[in-house]
Scaffold this motif. Structure first.
Motif, mmCIF file in Angstrom:
data_model
loop_
_atom_site.group_PDB
_atom_site.id
_atom_site.type_symbol
_atom_site.label_atom_id
_atom_site.label_comp_id
_atom_site.label_asym_id
_atom_site.label_seq_id
_atom_site.Cartn_x
_atom_site.Cartn_y
_atom_site.Cartn_z
ATOM 1 N N GLN A 188 -23.988 29.635 12.427
ATOM 2 C CA GLN A 188 -22.781 30.176 11.811
ATOM 3 C C GLN A 188 -22.055 29.077 11.043
ATOM 4 N N ILE B 169 -22.870 25.580 12.916
ATOM 5 C CA ILE B 169 -23.006 25.502 14.376
ATOM 6 C C ILE B 169 -23.593 26.810 14.881
ATOM 7 N N LYS B 170 -24.735 26.702 15.528
ATOM 8 C CA LYS B 170 -25.437 27.865 16.071
ATOM 9 C C LYS B 170 -25.670 28.932 15.005
ATOM 10 N N TRP C 153 -19.283 27.096 10.459
ATOM 11 C CA TRP C 153 -18.069 26.691 11.174
ATOM 12 C C TRP C 153 -17.003 26.200 10.214
ATOM 13 N N GLU D 66 -19.029 23.428 23.343
ATOM 14 C CA GLU D 66 -19.842 23.970 24.435
ATOM 15 C C GLU D 66 -19.350 23.471 25.781
ATOM 16 N N GLU E 124 -20.161 20.872 18.162
ATOM 17 C CA GLU E 124 -20.840 21.859 19.002
ATOM 18 C C GLU E 124 -20.875 21.407 20.451
#
Length: 762
Positions: free
Chosen positions: A280, A277-278, A282, A319, A315
């Motif tokens: 990274q 996720i982004k 997770w 978010e 995500e």
């Protein structure tokens, strides 16, 4: 099950982190590895098991073209596909080939630098009968995900579907926490498999370079932990002179440590899909099987897509939650700043929004340290504990940064004493010069963690410190962690930084307003002093004339005046003399503000003795015991201090007049940065309710009929002391006496120096 109590600690992964897992120099033997030049004209590296696939030795194949290795038809198909396909680091599927040996393989390709790596995995040669159901399965998976909103439930759906697709005996979905430990959120398993649900795998199980590989290559299969690796020939790439980089290789051989780890866990086959996720890592979807198990490329691809869909769903949820949380934080922030900025007093403004302050940071307590004053809110540590913490912060933390930790005692050991109130802090400096802070406190949260085995046993052996031994046990091991609070969220820290910026703006605006007001007051005071000086000076002559002519009237015409007339003239004389004394005192008071300080060393013993001698006339024959203790030498203006001490002693003499035996004491004490003086008496004292009036001009706490005076003496004392950078105060008890005190800095700031340098003549 074992239970222990510990404090928060980190595990040293440095040995495991150095293991070169991306360049093992070998592959898993269920496939063939071939490395060719980017122009596809020459084989430069092959796996040693090449003879099992094409019936030719490794050395025989080096330097040849693909046709020699694969056969003309297969080579042409591979070359044509490669030329029509953009080859990058992530593997691309080229198709299914039947080699001259009769083996059927799935062909994959990826590029690393100036070489293209080809991998040929053994396959059954037929598309699995349920493969046509894979894509509808993904659609079903998507629809199921939208039926749940909690991360744990979403992960459970993913675990169930991956197990259905792959047939693995156990599928875990776990996320990495802030310390790198893997927390099992969901699990799907066959009968007979051990459950790890809600347990944690220590961060050391997935070392740093393994996490980096999981981000680069998001799926990894180990079909049989008992495999014998097939080494690459030659060991180094002829073009680079380095070991082959197998980061993106599907066949990459895995660490012997991990293979033993699997066996200790009772697992002979495993497959992992990364949840990224982004950018990274997770978490992971981790599949285990007690028996060897291979998974074809198409099924691995489907599972990889499921993991990507799961990552997108998580995500999106996180978010949305983060957006709503930030929105609420900003709403509270705006409310706080409105309250602080509208209040006349900064401290009162902060106190007025104290409930929002605690809710803003999810804190149980808070403290504001500003301009030598401290205000605590909620359940905060004691004043002295906070003072020591602020000293530590000022020495160890930049004034430019917000400081936060959820394990304060690990960095500031004294915090163990108040861990129950403040195991975590978020400290916001609100000055770049002074020790001004706003600090939030979070209490200790005692956590009980169920580990999948003792996390502290994975360590290097004494005989081979560079070789790491895997954990041998995965039995649940319970640990109680103390000394930590809830983690500070990134949004809380970021918006606290905005709060800091806003507070700095408010404080700066207040400072500018105060500076402007001080300038205006300074001008007004100078004008008032000039006016007072002028009026006082001009009034002295008429008042002297009144006294003089009244005396002459009594002297020359007194015989002709009646007793009433003499009394009237006497009253005029007394009133004129009092007015003259008042004018003299006003003139002296105005001169105190106008005259420049002439700093020198002052022996306070001499100053006190001179004042006592001047008071001899007022004392007359009264019984006064002077208790003068040894006094220090200080820096200051001698003339000013002569006036201040005289006023204080004259006050003591006057207000002990009704005592048969008066006692007047002068003593001193030494502070860290100042000299403190006390003048005490056993006179009439005063009511502390009115102490704020004592040092004002014309302020009197006793009737004029009882005690004469103009009400300016103590105002003069305060002005003298404050011009030296000191402070004055008084304590009194009605009919029991009073003590007047003042403190003078050991270093006097020279007036008129814009840099305010300290002056000390000695």
């Amino acid at each position: 099950m074992t239970t222990i109590t510990t404090t928060k600690q980190s595990i040293d992964l440095s040995v495991c982190d150095r293991e070169p897992i991306s360049i093992p120099g070998s592959i898993q033997p269920h496939g063939l590895f071939v490395s060719v030049r980017a122009d596809l004209q020459e084989v430069i590296q092959v796996s040693e098991n090449v003879s099992e696939f094409v019936g030719k030795g490794a050395q025989e194949c080096l330097g040849k073209d693909l046709a020699f290795l694969l056969g003309t038809g297969n080579a042409a198909l591979v070359v044509e596909t490669l030329r029509d396909t953009r080859i990058e680091a992530r593997p691309v599927y080229l198709g299914m080939l039947t080699l001259e040996s009769g083996k059927t393989v799935d062909a994959l390709a990826h590029s690393i630098g100036d070489v293209i790596n080809l991998e040929f995995e053994l396959t059954s040669g037929q598309v699995h009968k349920d493969f046509r159901q894979l894509y509808p399965l993904i659609g079903t998976f998507l629809s199921k995900l939208h039926d749940f909103d909690e991360v744990g439930d979403i992960c459970q759906v993913a675990a169930n579907e991956v197990r259905k697709v792959t047939g693995f005996g156990r599928v875990l979905v776990y996320r990495f926490d802030e310390d790198g430990h893997g927390h099992v959120l969901a699990e799907a398993l066959d009968e007979g498999y051990h459950s790890y649900l809600n347990q944690r795998f220590p961060a050391s199980d997935v070392p740093k370079q393994a996490r980096e590989l999981y981000i680069a290559n998001r799926i990894r299969l180990i079909g049989d932990a008992n495999y014998v690796p097939s080494p690459l020939v030659p060991q180094t790439n002829p073009l680079t002179g380095k070991p082959a980089d197998l980061t993106y290789s599907s066949l990459r051989s895995v660490s012997p440590i991990h293979v033993q780890y699997m066996k200790n866990m009772g697992t002979l086959a495993s497959m992992s899909m990364s949840i990224v996720i982004k950018g990274q890592l997770w978490g992971l979807i981790s599949c285990h099987n007690a028996e060897p198990k291979n998974v074809s490329y198409e099924f691995r691809t489907a599972c990889e897509q499921l993991a990507q869909i799961l990552a997108l769903r998580i995500e999106s949820k996180e978010e949305r939650e983060e957006y709503n949380y930030r929105l609420e934080l900003r709403r509270i922030l705006v409310s706080m700043l409105r309250g602080v900025s509208q209040a006349e007093n900064f401290f009162e403004g902060v106190k007025s929004v104290s409930p929002e302050l605690l809710r803003f940071a999810g804190a149980s307590g808070a403290a504001l340290i500003f301009e030598g004053r401290m205000e605590r809110f909620g359940d905060a540590p004691e004043v002295d504990e906070i003072e020591h913490l602020v000293e530590w912060l000022s020495r160890n933390v930049s004034d430019e940064n917000v400081y936060f930790t959820n394990a304060l005692a690990a960095q500031y050991p004294q915090a163990k004493a108040f861990a129950a109130k403040a195991s975590g802090i978020l400290a916001v400096p609100i000055s770049r010069i002074h020790r001004h802070y706003f600090i939030w406190f979070r209490p200790e949260v005692v956590k009980t963690i169920d580990w999948a085995g003792n996390p502290h046993l994975k360590q290097a052996s004494a005989t081979a410190p560079t070789q790491l031994s895997p954990r041998a046990s995965f039995a649940m091991w319970t640990e109680t962690v103390r000394g930590t609070s809830l983690q500070w969220r990134t949004s809380e820290v970021e918006i606290a930084s905005e709060f800091r910026t806003a507070l700095l703006g408010i404080v700066l605006k207040r400072a500018e307003q105060m500076a402007e007001l001080a300038e205006e007051l300074g001008r007004a005071n100078k004008e008032l002093e000039a006016f007072s000086y002028s009026v006082s000076h001009d009034l002295r002559a008429p008042l002297r004339h009144i006294v003089g002519f009244s005396d002459l009237l009594l002297e020359f015409e007194g015989s002709q005046l009646s007793d009433r007339g003499k009394r009237f003239v006497s009253n005029i004389t007394d009133a004129a003399r009092f007015a003259g004394k008042l004018v003299d005192d006003l003139l002296s008071f105005s001169q105190m503000g106008r005259a420049a300080l002439r700093i020198s060393a002052i022996d306070m013993n001499e100053i006190v003795q001179t004042a006592i001698e001047r008071l001899a006339t007022d004392v007359g024959g009264r019984d006064i015991k002077w208790d003068i203790q040894r006094l220090p030498t200080i820096d200051g203006d001698p003339a000013f201090f002569q006036s201040a001490i005289y006023n204080l002693l004259a006050n003591a003499v006057k207000y002990t007049r009704s005592r048969e035996h008066a006692v007047i004491t002068v003593r001193s004490e030494e502070g860290e940065s100042e000299h403190i003086f006390h003048v005490s008496d056993n006179g009439v004292g005063f009511n502390m309710e009115y102490v704020h009036k004592l040092f004002g001009v014309f302020q009197r706490l006793h009737r004029m009929e009882d005690f004469e005076g103009t009400g300016i003496g103590l105002a003069n004392v305060r002005r003298i002391v404050e011009r030296h950078g000191g402070r004055v105060w008084a304590v009194g008890v009605p009919d029991q006496g009073a003590t007047f005190s003042f403190a003078i800095p050991k270093q006097i700031l020279v007036e008129g120096d814009e840099h305010a340098k300290a002056y000390s003549p000695r």
